[in-house]
Write an enzyme that holds these catalytic residues in place. Structure first.
Site, PDB file in Angstrom:
ATOM      1  N   ASP A  14      12.544   8.172 -11.145  1.00  0.00           N
ATOM      2  CA  ASP A  14      11.834   7.212 -11.988  1.00  0.00           C
ATOM      3  C   ASP A  14      11.974   7.552 -13.467  1.00  0.00           C
ATOM      4  O   ASP A  14      12.386   8.655 -13.845  1.00  0.00           O
ATOM      5  CB  ASP A  14      10.351   7.171 -11.588  1.00  0.00           C
ATOM      6  N   ASP A  58       9.177  -3.382 -10.023  1.00  0.00           N
ATOM      7  CA  ASP A  58       7.955  -2.802  -9.476  1.00  0.00           C
ATOM      8  C   ASP A  58       7.093  -3.822  -8.744  1.00  0.00           C
ATOM      9  O   ASP A  58       6.140  -3.436  -8.068  1.00  0.00           O
ATOM     10  CB  ASP A  58       7.121  -2.160 -10.595  1.00  0.00           C
TER      11      ASP A  58
END
Length: 677
Positions: A425, A484
């Protein structure tokens, strides 16, 4: 010197290297077997009034010295002169120089018709040379009068925007230190009104994960260009005598048949250049299931539910390392938290593997929490010295300075535990000027070193979702986290446009909760399942809370995905140009056109009581196909369905593509899956 003609898959590139400066005379449709030297002589333009006194031509590195008053390719130094040019295996190398620098230009045309171009600048002076900017420009014809590129926000990435290309520059710049959620992604210039299946288009994508710019320009002189390059801050790249700066590759594609024609070239090229291990495993990620609630009993129960549904890879997300109980602390301290995991991750991983699944782990190596142990020990490793506001309560770790530490920590984790997958990430912008180039280069080197040491470990590029999806990082990763959001309505648009460039098997798409965690929108299970079917499929939902009926539907969906993924992850992606924007159709057709799966999707309220017919692009017009619905039946509002839906129908591909079939009356936010054999 001579005139070069590269040809492949219906694309031609013609470069005239006979003058002082090499010029690209043509980039587009195949010109066939032609005497390109004679043609080049015939294409010398007139000399317009109030201009330079020689015919103006756009060179490979246009500048003021040649009369080009648009944005130049090289923004410093004197005029360049052509030194040499050579061609071998559909690649042209051109050397140009002046008293300060030598520039090597590389143009490579793949067998799929993908044209890559980059420049390399070498310092020929006896002193340091700051690189002010070096970009790649390619000509586009006057017919390319409409532009398409993309913008977006967190959880709403790659939203298309169109505008006419008039005189002047339309420029998109990224200063995030990553492409960003508003990344232009792909700039397409085409005939006005071009669509997925129609219109000539020319497109460019910069294969770079740092700051960049990409633009289109139409000069009043008549020339048009697509250009791109790394966006460098003053003094960001300084070359010592003899050192070389290399631009990112500009990936360009031409299509005679709209946006799908771009995918027809890019997808097979990407699959050949960066092949994946197939089949792609079905994933369960724990983030929206448990967030930071890391408890062995809870996660063991979730792993059992995942295994029973048919999941093949179980990924433990954020919250496993020392002190990480929320998103405000501990980034950088990459040690398993022994208060939560007294025996380490071994009990969970052992259970996951006993249930027949691989294990994956979330990391965010490029970031650091201000109150972490690492920040206390190495405050000099915080990029920019900690100036400016935090973002998600974190700062950026200087990867170049912390390189050895990061490589050691990640290697220790991968050596101790049988980890098959890292979700990598990157949750904030850099926000420090002049650091993006070396930070991006250090990241590339770190990923390459890890892959060399642990070739069995797959890596997913996640950046607050889809803020780092580009073809520069793709050779170093195996999957993109597309966004997301798991809201299927938003995902339909995000996946539709991302897959113009990236094949679906590289794009993670997960089945979320009935109430989307990001938007709060409620969606039917069938719509969620159909949306997550086509890419690298997974689940981000606490299956232990699903009803028995929902669990049965999820298990059936996974089984269907496994049956279809040989098609979904190797086939040709197609999209229809539908007259009603509330109704969309996309699909995947086998390379031999014997098998296909389509999704008819309603993303709004249809404009008419009887919507337009379902037309299936990409079929063989002379073959017979049987069409039948599969998956969870969508919700409809109709007194009677079209009769063909009951038992399927067999018709020629020409009829199905041109005339189509009557559509059922789907309510908004529904999807009908149709399989053709």
């Amino acid at each position: 010197m001579t005139v070069f003609h590269l040809r492949a898959a219906g694309t031609s590139l013609v470069l005239d290297a006979r003058g002082v400066a090499p010029s690209i005379l043509h980039w587009g449709s195949d010109l066939g077997d032609v005497d390109v030297a004679a043609w080049a002589d015939a294409t010398v333009p007139a000399v317009p009034p109030s201009s330079i006194d020689v015919p103006p031509q756009l060179s490979l590195l246009p500048s003021l010295f040649e009369g080009w008053s648009g944005r130049p390719a090289l923004t410093a130094g004197g005029p360049l002169r052509l030194v040499s040019a050579s061609e071998q295996n559909r690649a042209i190398c051109v050397r140009s120089e002046n008293s300060d620098a030598e520039v090597l230009s590389e143009l490579k045309l793949s067998s799929e018709g993908v044209l890559r171009v980059r420049h390399s600048l070498t310092n020929r002076t006896g002193a340091d040379l700051a690189v002010p900017g070096l970009d790649v420009l390619l000509p586009i014809p006057a017919e390319a009068a409409e532009l398409l590129d993309f913008t977006g926000l967190w959880c709403h990435e790659r939203q298309p925007q169109r505008l006419p290309l008039r005189h002047g520059v339309w420029s998109r710049e990224s200063r995030h230190g990553r492409p960003g959620h508003d990344d232009a992604f792909l700039m397409v210039a085409g005939e006005p009104g071009f669509g997925f299946r129609t219109g000539r288009v020319w497109a460019a994508h910069l294969a770079w994960s740092g700051d960049k710019r990409i633009w289109a320009e139409r000069s009043a002189l008549g020339y048009g260009v697509l250009g791109a390059g790394e966006l460098l801050a003053p003094g960001e790249v300084v070359l010592r005598p003899g050192e070389t700066y290399e631009t990112p590759w500009l990936i360009t594609v031409h299509s005679e048949h709209g946006l799908d024609g771009l995918s027809d070239r890019l997808h097979p090229w990407i699959r050949r250049m960066t092949p994946l291990k197939l089949p792609r495993p079905v994933v369960l990620n724990t983030w929206e299931a448990v967030y930071f609630d890391h408890d062995l009993a809870v996660l063991t129960e979730l792993a059992d539910a995942a295994a029973e549904a048919g999941v093949e890879r179980f990924v433990l997300d954020d919250g496993w390392f020392t002190g990480r109980r929320d998103d405000k602390r501990a980034l950088g301290d990459w040690f398993v938290d022994d208060t939560v995991w007294p025996e380490g991750l071994h009990p969970l991983i052992s259970h996951v593997r006993q249930r027949g699944m691989e294990f994956g782990l979330w990391v965010e190596p490029e970031m650091i929490s201000p109150e972490s142990r690492l920040a206390a020990e190495h405050p000099d490793w915080i990029l920019g010295g900690g100036a400016g506001p935090t973002w998600r309560h974190q700062r950026v770790l200087d990867v170049e300075k912390a390189y050895d530490h990061l490589l050691e920590r990640l290697s220790a984790l991968l050596a101790e535990y049988p980890i098959a997958f890292l979700k990598w990430d990157h949750n904030r912008d850099l926000l420090t000027p002049g650091d993006a180039h070396r930070q991006t280069r250090a990241l590339y080197r770190l990923l390459a070193d890890l892959r060399m040491a642990f070739p069995h470990v797959e890596i997913e590029s996640c950046a607050s979702g889809g803020a780092r999806i580009d073809l520069g990082i793709l050779p170093l990763v195996d999957r993109f986290w597309t966004s997301d959001t798991n809201d299927p309505l938003d995902r339909q648009s995000i996946q539709r446009w991302t897959s113009v460039v990236v094949p679906p098997e590289y794009l993670g798409g997960h089945l979320g909760d009935g109430v989307a965690h990001v938007t709060g929108r409620t969606s039917a299970l069938g719509f969620r399942l159909a949306t997550a079917l086509f890419g690298s499929a997974g689940i981000e939902w606490n299956l232990t809370r699903a009803s028995p009926a929902e669990k049965a539907d999820v298990a059936a969906w996974i089984a269907e995905h496994k049956r279809l993924r040989p098609l979904l992850h190797t086939g040709r992606v197609v999209r229809a140009d539908t007259p009603d924007p509330a109704q969309q159709l996309h699909g995947v057709v086998a390379q031999d056109r014997t098998h296909a799966v389509y999704a008819l999707v309603t993303v709004g309220t249809p404009a008419a009581a009887l919507p337009p017919p379902i037309r299936f692009p990409g079929l063989d017009p002379d073959r017979l196909y049987t069409v039948r619905p599969i998956g969870v039946a969508p919700r409809v509002v109709q007194d009677a369905p079209p009769p063909w839906l009951a038992n399927g129908v067999t018709l020629p591909g020409r009829i199905l593509s041109e005339a189509g079939l009557p559509a059922p009356l789907l309510v908004p936010d529904q999807a009908l899956l149709l399989e053709l054999n």
